[in-house]
Design a protein around this motif. Structure first.
Motif, PDB file in Angstrom:
ATOM      1  N   TYR A  67      14.493 -28.288 -25.935  1.00  0.00           N
ATOM      2  CA  TYR A  67      15.615 -27.760 -25.192  1.00  0.00           C
ATOM      3  C   TYR A  67      15.289 -28.021 -23.718  1.00  0.00           C
ATOM      4  CZ  TYR A  67      17.688 -25.178 -29.129  1.00  0.00           C
ATOM      5  OH  TYR A  67      18.295 -24.823 -30.299  1.00  0.00           O
ATOM      6  N   LEU A  68      16.272 -28.443 -22.947  1.00  0.00           N
ATOM      7  CA  LEU A  68      16.026 -28.850 -21.575  1.00  0.00           C
ATOM      8  C   LEU A  68      16.941 -28.114 -20.617  1.00  0.00           C
ATOM      9  CD1 LEU A  68      15.726 -32.572 -22.522  1.00  0.00           C
ATOM     10  CD2 LEU A  68      13.890 -31.281 -21.435  1.00  0.00           C
ATOM     11  N   PHE A  69      16.427 -27.833 -19.459  1.00  0.00           N
ATOM     12  CA  PHE A  69      17.144 -27.036 -18.469  1.00  0.00           C
ATOM     13  C   PHE A  69      16.972 -27.651 -17.074  1.00  0.00           C
ATOM     14  CE2 PHE A  69      17.490 -23.357 -21.331  1.00  0.00           C
ATOM     15  CZ  PHE A  69      16.422 -23.571 -22.192  1.00  0.00           C
ATOM     16  N   TRP A  70      17.969 -27.453 -16.246  1.00  0.00           N
ATOM     17  CA  TRP A  70      17.829 -27.671 -14.819  1.00  0.00           C
ATOM     18  C   TRP A  70      18.137 -26.351 -14.113  1.00  0.00           C
ATOM     19  CZ3 TRP A  70      15.923 -31.423 -11.813  1.00  0.00           C
ATOM     20  CH2 TRP A  70      15.772 -32.711 -12.339  1.00  0.00           C
ATOM     21  N   TYR A  71      17.236 -26.004 -13.186  1.00  0.00           N
ATOM     22  CA  TYR A  71      17.411 -24.815 -12.356  1.00  0.00           C
ATOM     23  C   TYR A  71      17.501 -25.267 -10.895  1.00  0.00           C
ATOM     24  CZ  TYR A  71      16.032 -21.671 -16.195  1.00  0.00           C
ATOM     25  OH  TYR A  71      15.961 -20.975 -17.368  1.00  0.00           O
ATOM     26  N   VAL A  72      18.178 -24.466 -10.077  1.00  0.00           N
ATOM     27  CA  VAL A  72      18.262 -24.730  -8.646  1.00  0.00           C
ATOM     28  C   VAL A  72      17.722 -23.521  -7.894  1.00  0.00           C
ATOM     29  CG1 VAL A  72      20.662 -23.902  -8.509  1.00  0.00           C
ATOM     30  CG2 VAL A  72      19.767 -25.401  -6.720  1.00  0.00           C
ATOM     31  N   GLN A  73      17.026 -23.802  -6.807  1.00  0.00           N
ATOM     32  CA  GLN A  73      16.484 -22.731  -5.975  1.00  0.00           C
ATOM     33  C   GLN A  73      16.891 -22.963  -4.529  1.00  0.00           C
ATOM     34  OE1 GLN A  73      12.192 -22.557  -5.465  1.00  0.00           O
ATOM     35  NE2 GLN A  73      12.241 -20.333  -5.288  1.00  0.00           N
ATOM     36  N   TYR A  74      17.694 -22.063  -4.000  1.00  0.00           N
ATOM     37  CA  TYR A  74      18.051 -22.106  -2.592  1.00  0.00           C
ATOM     38  C   TYR A  74      16.979 -21.388  -1.788  1.00  0.00           C
ATOM     39  CZ  TYR A  74      22.462 -23.654  -4.499  1.00  0.00           C
ATOM     40  OH  TYR A  74      23.417 -24.363  -5.191  1.00  0.00           O
ATOM     41  N   PRO A  75      16.874 -21.687  -0.500  1.00  0.00           N
ATOM     42  CA  PRO A  75      15.800 -21.097   0.321  1.00  0.00           C
ATOM     43  C   PRO A  75      15.718 -19.585   0.198  1.00  0.00           C
ATOM     44  CG  PRO A  75      16.915 -22.823   1.539  1.00  0.00           C
ATOM     45  CD  PRO A  75      17.695 -22.637   0.268  1.00  0.00           C
ATOM     46  N   ASN A  76      14.494 -19.112  -0.004  1.00  0.00           N
ATOM     47  CA  ASN A  76      14.199 -17.673  -0.068  1.00  0.00           C
ATOM     48  C   ASN A  76      14.931 -16.958  -1.208  1.00  0.00           C
ATOM     49  OD1 ASN A  76      12.498 -17.755   2.274  1.00  0.00           O
ATOM     50  ND2 ASN A  76      14.373 -17.930   3.488  1.00  0.00           N
ATOM     51  N   GLN A  77      15.215 -17.682  -2.273  1.00  0.00           N
ATOM     52  CA  GLN A  77      15.843 -17.073  -3.434  1.00  0.00           C
ATOM     53  C   GLN A  77      15.080 -17.434  -4.694  1.00  0.00           C
ATOM     54  OE1 GLN A  77      20.070 -17.690  -3.820  1.00  0.00           O
ATOM     55  NE2 GLN A  77      20.417 -17.588  -1.611  1.00  0.00           N
ATOM     56  N   GLY A  78      15.414 -16.743  -5.777  1.00  0.00           N
ATOM     57  CA  GLY A  78      14.868 -17.109  -7.073  1.00  0.00           C
ATOM     58  C   GLY A  78      15.605 -18.294  -7.660  1.00  0.00           C
ATOM     59  N   LEU A  79      15.161 -18.734  -8.820  1.00  0.00           N
ATOM     60  CA  LEU A  79      15.809 -19.862  -9.488  1.00  0.00           C
ATOM     61  C   LEU A  79      17.042 -19.373 -10.239  1.00  0.00           C
ATOM     62  CD1 LEU A  79      12.736 -20.693  -9.168  1.00  0.00           C
ATOM     63  CD2 LEU A  79      13.129 -22.207 -11.124  1.00  0.00           C
ATOM     64  N   GLN A  80      18.053 -20.244 -10.302  1.00  0.00           N
ATOM     65  CA  GLN A  80      19.229 -19.938 -11.115  1.00  0.00           C
ATOM     66  C   GLN A  80      19.562 -21.137 -11.983  1.00  0.00           C
ATOM     67  OE1 GLN A  80      21.631 -19.369  -7.284  1.00  0.00           O
ATOM     68  NE2 GLN A  80      23.186 -20.148  -8.692  1.00  0.00           N
ATOM     69  N   LEU A  81      20.033 -20.846 -13.180  1.00  0.00           N
ATOM     70  CA  LEU A  81      20.302 -21.896 -14.157  1.00  0.00           C
ATOM     71  C   LEU A  81      21.492 -22.739 -13.720  1.00  0.00           C
ATOM     72  CD1 LEU A  81      19.486 -22.981 -16.972  1.00  0.00           C
ATOM     73  CD2 LEU A  81      21.255 -21.487 -17.914  1.00  0.00           C
ATOM     74  N   LEU A  82      21.280 -24.060 -13.732  1.00  0.00           N
ATOM     75  CA  LEU A  82      22.327 -25.011 -13.376  1.00  0.00           C
ATOM     76  C   LEU A  82      23.041 -25.518 -14.637  1.00  0.00           C
ATOM     77  CD1 LEU A  82      23.227 -26.233 -10.659  1.00  0.00           C
ATOM     78  CD2 LEU A  82      21.575 -28.066 -11.019  1.00  0.00           C
TER      79      LEU A  82
END
Lengths: 113, 115
Positions: free
Chosen positions: A32-47
């Motif tokens: 199973y594969l995922f991409w996450y994005v992390q904006y500055p000074n934040q946690g990761l969120q599922l893309l």
């Protein structure tokens, strides 16, 4: 064992240009594969995520990724970059029914005006 | 957004002192995780929990311990902090989704500096 390799720690594109972030995986079982994005000074969120249904997966903010088993790849694309896409992106792999996830080292995307 | 908070958000401490980081969730998810994020390494799993009082080691567990006495709280303790533990620490939670996958939801992170 599972692993993820993200090619390129930094990618720079112009606003309006194609975004391509590369991810290759290694897995002894169907992944199973995922991409996450992390904006500055934040946690990761599922893309977006691939869980063995359609091989072309659409996510939030106009991103999509295609699972290619023959190439063991799960590259992330977006047709036209926006300034707001500047962030760090992480590819990740797990297995069906597995609650542990292995993350890649991340690719930082820069978007030039 | 998933209800996950971490405290403190920033901490500076001295080498050799004990430090405890707290993760609190309001989602009633079974699985909780502690990661550290360092440049060039992505996220590395420190410890995880699969239920109250049920925990196990991840890939970089040396120097860290955890406890989970309630579903909603997962504590990470550095018994004697070292400079190599300077990092950003993320808590994550997950639950079975779509019958087979455990996508994770992350807290905002704690930036820890050990001087």
């Amino acid at each position: 064992a599972q692993s993820v390799t993200q090619l390129g720690s930094h990618v720079s594109v112009s606003e309006g240009a194609l975004v391509l972030l590369r991810c290759n995986y290694s897995s002894s079982v169907p992944p199973y594969l995922f991409w996450y994005v992390q904006y500055p000074n934040q946690g990761l969120q599922l893309l977006l995520k691939y869980t063995s249904a359609a091989t072309l997966v659409k996510g939030i903010n106009g991103f999509e990724a295609e699972f290619k088993k023959s190439e063991t790849s799960f590259h992330l694309t977006k047709p036209s970059a926006h300034m707001s896409d500047a962030a760090e992106y992480f590819c990740a792999v797990s297995r069906a029914g597995g609650f542990k996830t292995i993350f890649g080292a991340g690719t930082r995307l820069f978007v030039k005006a | 957004d998933a209800g996950i908070t971490q405290s403190p958000r920033h901490k500076v401490t001295e080498t050799g002192t004990p430090v405890t980081l707290r993760c609190h969730q309001t989602e009633n998810h079974r699985y909780m995780y502690w990661y550290r994020q360092d440049p060039g390494h992505g996220l590395r799993l420190i410890h995880y929990s699969y239920g109250v009082k049920d925990t196990d080691k991840g890939e970089v567990s040396d120097g860290y311990s955890v406890s989970r006495s309630k579903t909603e709280d997962f504590l990470l303790t550095l018994e004697s902090a070292t400079s190599s533990q300077t990092s950003v620490y993320f808590c994550a939670i997950s639950e079975l989704s779509g019958g087979s996958n455990y996508e994770q939801y992350f807290g905002p992170g704690t930036r820890l500096t050990v001087t």
